[in-house]
Design a protein around this motif. Sequence first.
Motif, PDB file in Angstrom:
ATOM      1  N   LYS A  33       0.792  -1.130   0.128  1.00 36.04           N
ATOM      2  CA  LYS A  33      -0.142   0.010  -0.069  1.00 36.04           C
ATOM      3  C   LYS A  33       0.896   1.309   0.002  1.00 36.04           C
ATOM      4  N   LEU A  34       2.093   1.097   0.100  1.00 42.03           N
ATOM      5  CA  LEU A  34       3.074   2.304   0.096  1.00 42.03           C
ATOM      6  C   LEU A  34       4.114   1.921  -0.740  1.00 42.03           C
ATOM      7  N   PHE A  35       4.760   3.439  -1.087  1.00 45.03           N
ATOM      8  CA  PHE A  35       5.901   3.315  -2.294  1.00 45.03           C
ATOM      9  C   PHE A  35       7.169   4.039  -1.412  1.00 45.03           C
ATOM     10  N   CYS A  36       8.116   3.342  -1.261  1.00 43.47           N
ATOM     11  CA  CYS A  36       9.432   3.898  -0.638  1.00 43.47           C
ATOM     12  C   CYS A  36      10.120   5.048  -1.842  1.00 43.47           C
ATOM     13  N   GLU A  37      10.023   5.907  -1.548  1.00 44.97           N
ATOM     14  CA  GLU A  37      10.781   7.030  -2.401  1.00 44.97           C
ATOM     15  C   GLU A  37      12.035   6.901  -2.449  1.00 44.97           C
ATOM     16  N   VAL A  46       4.045  -3.429   7.302  1.00 48.33           N
ATOM     17  CA  VAL A  46       5.099  -3.948   8.184  1.00 48.33           C
ATOM     18  C   VAL A  46       6.364  -3.629   7.587  1.00 48.33           C
ATOM     19  N   CYS A  47       6.701  -3.540   6.482  1.00 47.73           N
ATOM     20  CA  CYS A  47       7.998  -3.073   5.920  1.00 47.73           C
ATOM     21  C   CYS A  47       8.190  -1.548   6.030  1.00 47.73           C
ATOM     22  N   ARG A  48       7.211  -0.741   6.382  1.00 47.06           N
ATOM     23  CA  ARG A  48       7.508   0.739   6.646  1.00 47.06           C
ATOM     24  C   ARG A  48       7.883   0.667   8.102  1.00 47.06           C
ATOM     25  N   GLU A  49       7.810  -0.147   8.977  1.00 51.16           N
ATOM     26  CA  GLU A  49       8.221  -0.178  10.208  1.00 51.16           C
ATOM     27  C   GLU A  49       9.458  -0.853  10.557  1.00 51.16           C
ATOM     28  N   SER A  50       9.899  -1.420   9.436  1.00 45.24           N
ATOM     29  CA  SER A  50      11.399  -2.062   9.669  1.00 45.24           C
ATOM     30  C   SER A  50      12.239  -1.258   9.686  1.00 45.24           C
ATOM     31  N   GLN A  51      13.436  -1.667  10.006  1.00 41.78           N
ATOM     32  CA  GLN A  51      14.748  -0.853  10.084  1.00 41.78           C
ATOM     33  C   GLN A  51      14.914  -0.391   8.579  1.00 41.78           C
ATOM     34  N   ALA A  52      14.724  -1.131   7.757  1.00 41.74           N
ATOM     35  CA  ALA A  52      15.237  -0.844   6.271  1.00 41.74           C
ATOM     36  C   ALA A  52      14.536   0.360   5.518  1.00 41.74           C
ATOM     37  N   HIS A  53      13.245   0.554   6.158  1.00 40.99           N
ATOM     38  CA  HIS A  53      12.530   1.679   5.597  1.00 40.99           C
ATOM     39  C   HIS A  53      12.032   2.569   6.765  1.00 40.99           C
ATOM     40  N   ARG A  54      12.403   2.466   7.872  1.00 33.97           N
ATOM     41  CA  ARG A  54      11.865   3.608   8.930  1.00 33.97           C
ATOM     42  C   ARG A  54      11.980   4.848   8.496  1.00 33.97           C
ATOM     43  N   VAL A  55      13.202   5.342   8.283  1.00 37.96           N
ATOM     44  CA  VAL A  55      13.524   6.694   8.160  1.00 37.96           C
ATOM     45  C   VAL A  55      13.291   7.256   6.711  1.00 37.96           C
ATOM     46  N   HIS A  56      13.063   6.249   5.862  1.00 37.86           N
ATOM     47  CA  HIS A  56      12.732   6.768   4.090  1.00 37.86           C
ATOM     48  C   HIS A  56      11.308   7.360   4.164  1.00 37.86           C
ATOM     49  N   ALA A  57      11.290   8.503   2.857  1.00 37.99           N
ATOM     50  CA  ALA A  57      10.030   9.113   2.876  1.00 37.99           C
ATOM     51  C   ALA A  57       9.212   7.864   2.239  1.00 37.99           C
ATOM     52  N   VAL A  58       8.043   7.643   2.586  1.00 44.42           N
ATOM     53  CA  VAL A  58       6.808   6.831   1.656  1.00 44.42           C
ATOM     54  C   VAL A  58       5.623   7.649   1.527  1.00 44.42           C
ATOM     55  N   VAL A  59       5.026   7.250   0.545  1.00 45.51           N
ATOM     56  CA  VAL A  59       3.700   7.859   0.031  1.00 45.51           C
ATOM     57  C   VAL A  59       2.712   6.817  -0.316  1.00 45.51           C
ATOM     58  N   PRO A  60       1.556   7.009  -0.246  1.00 50.59           N
ATOM     59  CA  PRO A  60       0.632   5.940  -0.664  1.00 50.59           C
ATOM     60  C   PRO A  60       0.935   5.389  -2.186  1.00 50.59           C
ATOM     61  N   ILE A  61       0.775   4.305  -2.304  1.00 52.27           N
ATOM     62  CA  ILE A  61       1.141   3.601  -3.724  1.00 52.27           C
ATOM     63  C   ILE A  61       0.481   4.162  -5.017  1.00 52.27           C
ATOM     64  N   ALA A  64       1.966   7.609  -5.755  1.00 54.00           N
ATOM     65  CA  ALA A  64       3.503   7.570  -6.350  1.00 54.00           C
ATOM     66  C   ALA A  64       2.935   6.821  -7.788  1.00 54.00           C
ATOM     67  N   ALA A  65       2.017   6.312  -7.793  1.00 59.74           N
ATOM     68  CA  ALA A  65       1.740   5.647  -9.343  1.00 59.74           C
ATOM     69  C   ALA A  65       1.322   6.748 -10.406  1.00 59.74           C
ATOM     70  N   GLU A  66       0.434   7.853  -9.808  1.00 57.70           N
ATOM     71  CA  GLU A  66       0.019   9.177 -10.471  1.00 57.70           C
ATOM     72  C   GLU A  66       1.262   9.933 -10.991  1.00 57.70           C
ATOM     73  N   GLU A  67       2.240   9.967  -9.872  1.00 55.45           N
ATOM     74  CA  GLU A  67       3.359  10.741 -10.053  1.00 55.45           C
ATOM     75  C   GLU A  67       4.259  10.212 -11.206  1.00 55.45           C
ATOM     76  N   HIS A  68       4.305   9.095 -11.305  1.00 55.22           N
ATOM     77  CA  HIS A  68       5.374   8.229 -12.191  1.00 55.22           C
ATOM     78  C   HIS A  68       4.639   8.314 -13.437  1.00 55.22           C
ATOM     79  N   LYS A  69       3.337   8.301 -13.631  1.00 52.82           N
ATOM     80  CA  LYS A  69       2.463   8.218 -14.782  1.00 52.82           C
ATOM     81  C   LYS A  69       2.739   9.520 -15.432  1.00 52.82           C
ATOM     82  N   GLU A  70       2.635  10.681 -14.589  1.00 52.26           N
ATOM     83  CA  GLU A  70       2.961  12.025 -15.231  1.00 52.26           C
ATOM     84  C   GLU A  70       4.276  12.185 -15.748  1.00 52.26           C
ATOM     85  N   LYS A  71       5.272  11.631 -14.935  1.00 51.15           N
ATOM     86  CA  LYS A  71       6.716  11.611 -15.462  1.00 51.15           C
ATOM     87  C   LYS A  71       6.719  10.833 -16.759  1.00 51.15           C
TER      88      LYS A  71
END
Length: 98
Positions: A33-37, A46-61, A64-71
């Motif tokens: 449900k999320l996209f790690c920027e 669950v990944c969002r709360e893990s050490q791997a992504h905790r400090v990363h900026a995330v947005v709803p998927i 992110a899909a709309e932003e990438h589509k526009e790009k």
Amino acid sequence: AKIIEIAKRLSLQATKGGAGGERLCEKHQEALKLFCEEDQTPICLVCRESQAHRVHAVVPIEEAAEEHKEKFQAHVQVLKDRREKLLGLKVAEEGKSL
């Protein structure tokens, strides 16, 4: 090239999705449900709360899909414009050679 790689990755993950088209995290079997920027990848809650992504900026998927589509559309337009210009140059050069 990076945008194409992201599109391929998202496309590949979409084909791996479960019934109803919902894609699942391979580690946690939770909905993506999320996209790690920072990593440019879909993640679950669950990944969002893990050490791997905790400090990363995330947005709803969806966002992110709309932003990438526009790009993608902007890049496609640039490529179309370049193609038209090159075709015009080709025709002009062929006219000169005749």
